[in-house]
Design an enzyme around this catalytic site. Structure first.
Site, PDB file in Angstrom:
ATOM      1  CD  GLU A 271      51.468  33.576  34.316  1.00 47.40           C
ATOM      2  OE1 GLU A 271      50.942  33.184  35.640  1.00 47.40           O
ATOM      3  OE2 GLU A 271      50.472  34.045  33.686  1.00 47.40           O
TER       4      GLU A 271
ATOM      5  CG  HIS B  58      47.206  35.453  34.857  1.00 48.85           C
ATOM      6  ND1 HIS B  58      48.281  34.790  33.384  1.00 48.85           N
ATOM      7  CD2 HIS B  58      46.467  35.914  34.556  1.00 48.85           C
ATOM      8  CE1 HIS B  58      47.005  34.523  32.374  1.00 48.85           C
ATOM      9  NE2 HIS B  58      46.049  35.894  33.345  1.00 48.85           N
TER      10      HIS B  58
ATOM     11  CB  CYS C 249      44.996  31.737  33.658  1.00 52.31           C
ATOM     12  SG  CYS C 249      43.453  33.595  33.337  1.00 52.31           S
TER      13      CYS C 249
HETATM   14  N1  GLN Z   1      39.649  33.746  29.125  1.00 51.51           N
HETATM   15  C1  GLN Z   1      40.921  33.055  28.242  1.00 51.51           C
HETATM   16  C2  GLN Z   1      40.380  31.015  28.217  1.00 51.51           C
HETATM   17  O1  GLN Z   1      39.083  31.084  28.176  1.00 51.51           O
HETATM   18  C3  GLN Z   1      42.217  32.857  30.228  1.00 51.51           C
HETATM   19  C4  GLN Z   1      42.558  34.058  29.864  1.00 51.51           C
HETATM   20  C5  GLN Z   1      43.690  34.283  31.075  1.00 51.51           C
HETATM   21  O2  GLN Z   1      44.648  33.353  31.082  1.00 51.51           O
HETATM   22  N2  GLN Z   1      44.174  35.513  31.102  1.00 51.51           N
HETATM   23  O3  GLN Z   1      41.448  30.787  27.503  1.00 51.51           O
END
Ligand code: GLN
Length: 204
Positions: A180, A178, A80
């Site tokens: 994790e 995610h 992410c």
């Molecule tokens: N929206 C977050 C970002 O731009 C990422 C979201 C996440 O890691 N759950 O960093």
């Protein structure tokens, strides 16, 4: 035996990655400085907030050493926000957000499922033996995939378009969700398969 794996520990869900790696027999370390980076052979970049992590990379003096290690081929796994940090192009980021450009993809922040910030789905991931339960939280969309990048999984967005959510280029693996948080370590295992084990003669 496991390679020396670090988790970038400036912000985000560091503990969850540490737990997943420990479950696979690693003794992961937390990376907060250039000296920490010298002690590892591979790095996980967690989920969290990419703009904050990007600023902290700069203030911790980690940006240049990390970029050097990635250019030299250090394996990395970004989830992410970690995927955003590793991408070549970032849309809807802060103007001063750093791009580590370790994987030739273009991402747009906070763009997956604009109506619902978060969602979960079961994914088919190439190389895994069964569906992977994926948790998406304010996830980025992969808008561009370079010619050297393999797409290992896709999800159909609310606009009906099938979009990459797991990508790999050489030793760099990224997921828009995610793993994790899922209690399923198969993607971490897939990542570790790309990390060369230290030669036994190099062991103390
Ligand atoms: N929206 C977050 C970002 O731009 C990422 C979201 C996440 O890691 N759950 O960093």
């Amino acid at each position: 035996m496991c390679a020396r794996v670090g988790v970038l520990a400036l912000q985000g869900d560091v503990r969850e990655h540490i737990r997943a790696l420990a479950e696979l027999g690693c003794e992961p370390s937390e990376v907060r400085s250039a000296a920490d980076l010298d002690e590892i052979d591979a790095l996980v970049l967690p989920g969290g907030e990419s703009t904050t992590m990007s600023l902290l990379l700069g203030s911790a003096g980690l940006l240049d050493p990390l970029q050097d290690r990635l250019r030299a081929g250090m394996p990395a796994f970004g989830t992410c926000a970690g995927m955003i940090l590793l991408a070549a192009d970032v849309a809807d980021g802060r103007r001063d957000q750093h791009r580590l450009a370790a994987i030739d993809i273009g991402v747009r922040r906070n763009a997956f499922g604009r109506q619902v910030d978060s969602f979960e789905t079961d994914l088919d991931v190439a190389g895994l033996d069964g569906p992977f339960h994926a948790v998406f939280i304010r996830a980025p969309i992969v808008e561009r995939v370079g010619p050297g990048v393999e797409v290992l999984a896709t999800v159909r967005g609310s606009d009906g378009v099938e979009r990459p959510v797991v990508c790999r280029q050489g030793p760099v693996l990224v997921a828009a969700f995610h793993p994790e948080l899922a209690g399923d370590v198969r993607l971490h295992r897939l990542f570790l398969a790309a990390v060369p084990l230290p030669h036994p003669a190099a062991q103390p």
